[in-house]
Enzyme design. Structure first.
Site, mmCIF file in Angstrom:
data_model
loop_
_atom_site.group_PDB
_atom_site.id
_atom_site.type_symbol
_atom_site.label_atom_id
_atom_site.label_comp_id
_atom_site.label_asym_id
_atom_site.label_seq_id
_atom_site.Cartn_x
_atom_site.Cartn_y
_atom_site.Cartn_z
ATOM 1 N N GLU A 1 21.560 84.769 -1.293
ATOM 2 C CA GLU A 1 21.859 83.685 -0.434
ATOM 3 C C GLU A 1 21.757 84.189 0.990
ATOM 4 O OE1 GLU A 1 23.133 79.941 -0.232
ATOM 5 O OE2 GLU A 1 23.241 81.152 -2.121
ATOM 6 N N SER B 1 7.134 96.838 6.347
ATOM 7 C CA SER B 1 7.384 95.628 6.611
ATOM 8 C C SER B 1 8.577 95.023 7.169
ATOM 9 C CB SER B 1 7.182 95.108 5.012
ATOM 10 O OG SER B 1 7.113 93.634 4.870
ATOM 11 N N HIS C 1 -1.184 95.879 1.120
ATOM 12 C CA HIS C 1 0.070 95.531 1.923
ATOM 13 C C HIS C 1 1.073 96.981 1.408
ATOM 14 C CE1 HIS C 1 3.552 94.701 4.010
ATOM 15 N NE2 HIS C 1 4.318 94.475 2.803
#
Length: 346
Positions: free
Chosen positions: A267, A171, A326
């Protein structure tokens, strides 16, 4: 041309340009999949059917689905200094080129712990599993792009005096691996890209929802870890419906001095989500042996992606593991390991 290295355009996917070039901008491509008896991996001759998008959303923890744009987004200028990455080494007895594993978004090097131990036993090779910046035990930094993650990996390989490796990325880690092979090919003897492709991807809506849900979790201090996990899962449940996704996200919950927090840099991930969904533009190619390994029940390695794979990785082979989502290495670990061994030791 070296034996066993036929160009993608001249072998299994010989008619991709004719079949798919005009369809690259269409909304859907219907293809068929031919399973060659009951083998551990399935080679693609033409394509594979696309499962419903809901199935992809269920199994997509660190990956993303398709996106139209290509360019990098509003990210800050990349830092010129790499960060030091956390890694685990599984020593083998053989002197072969080591295997280096890169995890996906929200993941960590521990995702490949069992896989790495098995590969050491069966191949004798050294295996490294690596935490990306802002993940696992690696350092946090406000910038999170494939350019800086590639530089981090190059820095680590130089630190460990690894001049060449077999790079395996899942990924987000697969995109980092591709970017490394395209920009620093001398480091990569062979490349394995797990259930992702070099095209922009999306999924920002539910991925951002995961991030916001994690930011809102509040856990009392000085409670047992098992209780803290239950409290966190209860708070995630309204926004993260799939139990398996919640449990995956909860692997990032850590305790320090009685206080609980997320070890990933939410963040930075939030600020660079568009960068992570994209893939940098390259006009170079990687000429080494390459394996794209997809799950037959996943939609993140599609026939729509074949032309771009062919352009950037002309010696690529594309395979699918039956009945895998996946998370191939979690769903079908034995098949995954066998695929890696066959590719590494042809």
């Amino acid at each position: 041309m070296p034996a066993g290295r036929q160009k993608l355009s001249s072998c299994r996917l010989w008619d991709l340009n004719a079949r798919f070039l005009s369809a690259r901008h269409s909304s859907c491509i219907s293809a068929t999949m031919n399973f060659l008896s009951r083998v551990l991996t399935t080679r693609v001759l033409i394509g594979k059917p696309q499962p419903p998008s809901a199935a992809g959303a269920r199994c997509w923890f660190s990956a993303v689905s398709r996106l139209g744009g290509v360019t990098q987004s509003h990210s800050a200028a990349p830092s010129t200094s790499p960060v030091n990455l956390s890694y685990d080494v599984y020593d083998g007895k053989e002197d072969g080129v080591p295997l280096v594993f890169l995890h996906g978004l929200f993941g960590s090097k521990t995702n490949f712990h069992t896989i790495a131990k098995s590969l050491v036993q069966r191949t004798g090779r050294k295996v490294l599993t690596v935490d990306a910046r802002n993940h696992g035990n690696s350092k946090h930094h406000p910038v999170l792009t494939y350019e800086v993650m590639t530089n981090d990996l190059k820095h680590l390989l130089n630190q460990l005096h690894i001049g060449k490796c077999i790079l395996i990325g899942h990924s987000m880690g697969g995109k980092t691996a591709m970017a490394t092979a395209l920009s620093q090919p001398s480091f990569v003897e062979r490349l394995v890209v797990v259930d992702i492709s070099p095209v922009p991807t999306s999924g920002r809506t539910f991925m951002r929802g995961y991030i916001e849900a994690m930011k809102e979790v509040q856990i009392p201090s000085n409670i047992p870890r098992s209780t803290a996990r239950r409290v966190a899962e209860d708070q995630l449940r309204d926004h993260v419906k799939e139990r398996s996704v919640r449990h995956f996200l909860l692997t990032n919950l850590v305790e320090q001095n009685g206080h609980y927090s997320w070890r990933i840099n939410l963040e930075a991930i939030s600020n660079h989500l568009t960068d992570l969904m994209s893939f940098p533009k390259f006009n170079t190619t990687y000429e080494g042996p390459t394996l794209f390994l997809g799950g037959s029940n996943s939609e993140y390695l599609s026939s729509e992606d074949y032309p771009e794979i062919q352009r950037l990785f002309p010696y690529a082979d594309i395979q699918y593991i039956p009945d895998a989502s996946h998370w191939i290495h979690a769903d079908k670990p034995l098949d995954f390991i066998s695929s890696i061994i066959t590719f590494v030791q042809p």
